[in-house]
Design a protein around this motif. Structure first.
Motif, PDB file in Angstrom:
ATOM      1  N   ASP A   2     -22.654   6.323  12.854  1.00 44.31           N
ATOM      2  CA  ASP A   2     -21.922   7.048  13.876  1.00 44.31           C
ATOM      3  C   ASP A   2     -21.171   8.226  13.274  1.00 44.31           C
ATOM      4  OD1 ASP A   2     -21.312   7.319  16.514  1.00 44.31           O
ATOM      5  OD2 ASP A   2     -19.367   6.332  16.293  1.00 44.31           O
ATOM      6  N   LEU A   3     -20.522   7.938  12.148  1.00 39.81           N
ATOM      7  CA  LEU A   3     -19.755   8.985  11.483  1.00 39.81           C
ATOM      8  C   LEU A   3     -20.661  10.122  11.035  1.00 39.81           C
ATOM      9  CD1 LEU A   3     -16.857   9.589  10.386  1.00 39.81           C
ATOM     10  CD2 LEU A   3     -17.668   8.723   8.203  1.00 39.81           C
ATOM     11  N   ASN A   6     -21.612  12.277  13.850  1.00 35.99           N
ATOM     12  CA  ASN A   6     -20.482  13.140  14.201  1.00 35.99           C
ATOM     13  C   ASN A   6     -20.379  14.326  13.266  1.00 35.99           C
ATOM     14  OD1 ASN A   6     -19.732  11.633  16.343  1.00 35.99           O
ATOM     15  ND2 ASN A   6     -18.138  10.490  15.278  1.00 35.99           N
ATOM     16  N   ILE A   7     -20.504  14.039  11.963  1.00 33.47           N
ATOM     17  CA  ILE A   7     -20.357  15.119  10.992  1.00 33.47           C
ATOM     18  C   ILE A   7     -21.476  16.141  11.157  1.00 33.47           C
ATOM     19  CG2 ILE A   7     -20.402  15.655   8.539  1.00 33.47           C
ATOM     20  CD1 ILE A   7     -18.953  13.006   8.076  1.00 33.47           C
TER      21      ILE A   7
ATOM     22  N   PRO B 500      -7.638  11.089  13.900  1.00 33.66           N
ATOM     23  CA  PRO B 500      -8.822  11.918  13.646  1.00 33.66           C
ATOM     24  C   PRO B 500      -8.472  13.389  13.484  1.00 33.66           C
ATOM     25  CG  PRO B 500      -8.979  10.809  15.770  1.00 33.66           C
ATOM     26  CD  PRO B 500      -7.768  10.288  15.115  1.00 33.66           C
ATOM     27  N   THR B 504      -9.547  15.519  10.280  1.00 32.02           N
ATOM     28  CA  THR B 504     -10.361  16.725  10.394  1.00 32.02           C
ATOM     29  C   THR B 504      -9.654  17.899   9.746  1.00 32.02           C
ATOM     30  OG1 THR B 504     -10.885  15.852  12.559  1.00 32.02           O
ATOM     31  CG2 THR B 504     -11.758  18.010  12.024  1.00 32.02           C
TER      32      THR B 504
END
Lengths: 302, 616
Positions: A2-3, A6-7, B500, B504
């Motif tokens: 999932d990560l 996202n990235i 998050p 980020t």
């Protein structure tokens, strides 16, 4: 997994924003030239410039704050990009869309300019600092109608998120541009200051300040600033499209909508001379403020 | 013995011991000072249970002391900032004269503030309030500069506030026959209408003076900038919060329980908004860092007052959060100014420039505090600002939100001015000798700055005690509805998820920092700020390129109509009018026996004329 998705999605969004922003910059240079009855550079000139700057090595610096300046600027652009929905259905470009709201975004958007201002401050060039003071003053100016427009939208639809406002438009089938026209007018007038084309180009002011805050920066520093600027203008345009023009279902529609709204500050700018700083500030406290108040009244009554 | 008594006895005896030891040895005095601050604080946080009270009688008056969940929030500010600023003060005030007196007053202020938080009855509240006023007054005149102008102003306004409060207390006693704060709150809805308005107004005058609410703010700037910076950190950070503490009790306990409360709240909210705008604009216009921060404090307290006046759960959370954060970052900034004053001898932006390489840790602490002050994520200031905006929008105050936004955007201007004026810009030879401040001064600043960062990502750490305090004031549970450990919600359920965001931001920042630095960065060299291209020419060594005068001239020119409105002239003309009246009264006593005889005759005549009215 999932990560990782996202990235990858985030990287795809950044590349999209970079390419579109840079191309728009080049096209604007071309349009400006044609209006001025010049031939102008090709539309991909910005990519050539960026490539050149990217290839250059850095010889000197003025200290840590100057090095961190461009990074701060990039943080602001990229993180803002993560929060602005690129397409209506999200998909690859969802990123952090649901993690913050408009008020958060407003504050995030000043993060970069302030960090950049600190970097510019350390170089010791007086022109940089003058540019920064002008930029901040102008920001106080256009922030008022801009916030009024946003507040009008928020109280009309009882949500402070961009996604919420986009859903409203999906449901009703009308763009907010038509259902809250005064807010749109106020926002567009504020946009003139936000994009810093003439007559609001007091920050860079080519002949006065020798490009202001970015002077003393070259090579990778300037490359980072330039890419950040491109990404940021893409973000702002997308935000306008999301808020007032019903978002976009695919990339082609996104390009058409963003480009058409981009032409407002560009075409207004091409034929305008430059304001003095106090004129630029006061401009926003005249008609834009009036439309902002109208927008809020409209939202509060209906 | 009750720990509560012990804390106060320790404070008092410690203050006296510090003063006396000052005559013997400087080192002993410093140790006694720090010990007096630290030991009661440790006792307080470890031994005192919330809800624990002691009752006793003095001269037949029943007094009651105890800590509640609500006052515990403020105890964090007072003791936390008090200890850190105390450590800072030892190093910052080194070498000054009359230090025993300074430390004595310092401890007394902290004690008085704790006393206010402990007081459950109005008499001890008032007594501690007066001790606080007196000790801070002595600090304002400590340097001996402009005592006439600044000291008297603070004194007069404090006196007005104190008398107003005393009057409210007396009225309360005559109406309820009790001095307990809880009895006042309990009986308040049954008072007659006039009293329901008069008591809050009188109390708010008293608290408004301390929290520098417009139009009672005129003392603040002079007093904040004239007391030693080590104390101003506490003065602006904690002492002004006592006004907020009282104001919350008045607004939540009294005003919200009467039907006219709505208009009352509106008026206070707008006064807060005007305070915020005025304070910000005047802060932008200052060239002296102390005055700038003083005006900025006034403005920040304006935001807090707005939140209190709106009074929705979210607004109260915002206010209390901002109150704590303001203590932290404004304390740090005043300490940073103190450090700069100690190292360079001046606090004027037009004189000092380019300290960033000389005082890097002071710069770091200032930078983080400024980011928190400006309300930029991911630092703590943002949480309070966000909650305030959401609560203002959610409670339908449409014009108020614009005013607040204007003032907080304009705050960026002075934020930048602070950092640029002191730390950035041209590095001048005049300041080449400047060194970083001693570690004892730097460490408290850095600790507070790191605190703003932690609370920016995990606001739940402070929102938790605030929630407990608010429940005591009669609010519903807010956890889960408006906040979680690092998530914020507004009234419509929109969220900001902080973790998050932080990750980020850090990831992008580190990546691009690395990007700028990689590839033969080692070959780059540092060049001085003279080595720049100023319009294509290389400036000569003697050329002055410092930009610090008229920093925001165009902006100030465009907001000039707003700044023409000042309250000072009105107070001055009021003062002159009073002087004229007093002068007239003095003339009655001519010293001539004949005139006095005339007065008697006139008085007798008047009695005769109005005889029917008087006895009729």
């Amino acid at each position: 997994m999932d990560l990782l998705t996202n990235i990858l999605g985030a990287i795809a969004t950044i590349i999209l924003a970079f390419v579109v922003g840079m191309s728009y910059g080049g096209i604007v240079r071309k349009i400006t030239a044609r209006v001025h009855n010049r031939l102008g550079p090709p539309w991909y000139q910005n990519f050539i410039d960026a490539y050149k700057l990217f290839g250059k090595t850095t010889a000197i610096h003025h200290g840590w704050m100057q090095i961190m300046g461009p990074a701060f600027l990039m943080v602001s652009s990229v993180v803002t990009l993560m929060f602005v929905p690129v397409l209506n259905n999200g998909g690859w470009f969802t990123n952090l869309n649901f993690k913050g709201d408009l008020i958060f975004l407003l504050y995030l958007m000043v993060f970069g300019p302030l960090g950049m201002a600190l970097g510019a401050g350390q170089t010791g060039n007086p022109n940089s600092a003058i540019g920064v003071t002008r930029g901040l003053s102008q920001m106080v100016g256009f922030e008022i109608p801009w916030v009024m427009a946003l507040v009008a939208l928020m109280i009309q639809f009882n949500t402070t998120t961009i996604t919420g406002l986009m859903d409203v438009q999906q449901m009703s089938g009308t763009w907010l541009m038509f259902s809250s026209p005064f807010a749109f007018i106020a926002a567009v007038l504020a946009m003139l200051g936000m994009f810093r084309y003439s007559p609001f180009d007091i920050v860079g002011a080519p002949t006065e300040l020798a490009s202001g805050p970015v002077s003393e920066n070259g090579g990778k520093f300037l490359f980072t600033m330039m890419s950040s600027g491109s990404i940021f203008s893409f973000v702002k345009l997308t935000l306008y499209v999301d808020l007032f023009m019903g978002g976009a279902d695919n990339l082609i529609i996104l390009l058409i909508k963003t480009f058409s709204i981009y032409m407002i500050p560009v075409l207004y700018g091409i034929v305008s001379p430059r304001y003095r700083t106090e004129q630029a500030i006061r401009f926003f406290w005249g008609w834009p403020l009036f439309f902002g108040i109208l927008a809020i009244l409209y939202a509060a009554i209906f | 013995m009750e720990i509560i008594y012990l804390i106060f006895i320790l404070f008092l005896s410690g203050a006296i011991a510090t003063f006396l030891l000052g005559k013997v040895s400087k080192r002993l005095r410093d140790i006694a000072f720090i010990t007096t601050l630290v030991v009661p604080s440790v006792l307080f946080f470890t031994q005192i249970n919330i809800g624990q009270t002691v009752d006793f009688s003095v001269l037949g008056i029943h007094l009651s002391w105890g800590i509640t969940n609500f006052s515990y929030i403020f105890a964090y500010i007072v003791l936390g900032l008090g200890v850190l600023a105390g450590i800072y003060a030892v190093a910052a005030m080194k070498g000054k004269e009359n230090l025993g007196f300074f430390f004595f007053n310092y401890i007394l202020s902290i004690m008085a503030m704790m006393g206010i938080l402990f007081s459950r009855d109005l008499i001890s509240f008032f007594v501690f309030w007066e001790i606080m006023t007196w000790s801070s007054y002595l600090m304002v005149v400590f340097t001996g500069k402009d005592v006439q102008k600044v000291g008297i102003k603070y004194f007069i306004f404090s006196a007005i506030g104190a008398y107003a409060m005393l009057m409210a207390i007396v009225i309360t006693y005559s109406l309820t026959g009790s001095m307990m704060i809880s009895n006042l709150i309990f009986a308040f809805p049954d008072f007659e209408f006039g009293m329901q308005i008069l008591i809050p107004v009188l109390l708010l005058i008293g608290f408004g003076v301390k929290s520098a609410m417009m139009p009672l703010h005129v003392w603040a700037v002079g007093s904040y900038s004239h007391s030693p910076m080590a104390y101003t950190a506490v003065f602006s950070g904690a002492l002004s919060k006592m006004g907020i503490y009282g104001m919350i009790i008045v607004m939540a306990g009294l005003v919200s329980r009467i039907p006219e409360g709505y208009w009352f709240r509106e008026v206070i909210a707008w006064m807060g908004a005007i305070t915020a705008v005025g304070g910000t604009l005047w802060a932008v216009a200052q060239d002296d860092a102390k005055k700038m921060l003083a005006y900025s404090s006034v403005a920040q307290l304006g935001y807090i007052i707005i939140g209190i006046a709106i009074g929705t759960p979210l607004a109260m959370l915002a206010s209390l959060f901002m109150a704590i954060l303001h203590g932290m970052f404004k304390g740090t900034l005043f300490m940073a100014v103190g450090a700069i004053e100690k190292q360079t001898g001046t606090t004027n932006f037009t004189e000092v420039t380019g300290l960033i390489r000389k005082m890097p840790f002071t710069f770091l602490a200032s930078l983080m505090s400024i980011i928190a002050l400006a309300g930029i994520p991911p630092l703590g200031g943002f949480i309070g600002k966000w909650m305030l905006y959401e609560s203002v929008i959610g409670s339908n105050h449409y014009l108020l939100i614009i005013v607040i936004f204007f003032s907080s955007t304009a705050a960026f201007l002075y934020c930048y001015k602070f950092l640029f004026g002191f730390f950035l810009g041209q590095e001048e030879k005049e300041w080449a000798h400047v060194k970083e401040a001693p570690a004892m001064m730097v460490v408290p600043m850095v600790i507070l700055a790191i605190g703003t960062f932690i609370f920016g990502v995990f606001p739940g750490l402070i929102l938790n005690p605030i929630d407990a305090g608010l429940q005591e004031l009669g609010y519903a549970v807010t956890q889960g509805r408006y906040w979680e450990m690092s998530v914020l919600f507004n009234e419509w359920g929109d969220t900001v998820v902080l973790q998050p965001i932080l990750y980020t931001i850090l990831a992008v920042f580190v990546f691009f920092l690395a990007f700028v630095l990689t590839k033969n960065f080692k070959k780059t060299r540092y060049v001085s700020t003279k080595d720049i291209s100023s319009s294509g020419e290389i400036p000569k060594e003697h050329e002055n390129l410092t930009f610090s005068r008229g920093f925001f001239q165009p902006f100030l020119r465009s907001v000039e109509p707003l700044m023409r409105r000042k309250i000072d002239p009105y107070y001055n003309s009021f003062g002159r009018g009073m002087e004229a009246i007093f002068d007239f009264v003095r003339r009655i006593y001519t010293g001539n026996g004949q005139t006095y005889a005339l007065y008697v005759v006139v008085f007798a005549l008047l009695l005769l004329i109005f005889k029917d009215r008087l006895w009729g």
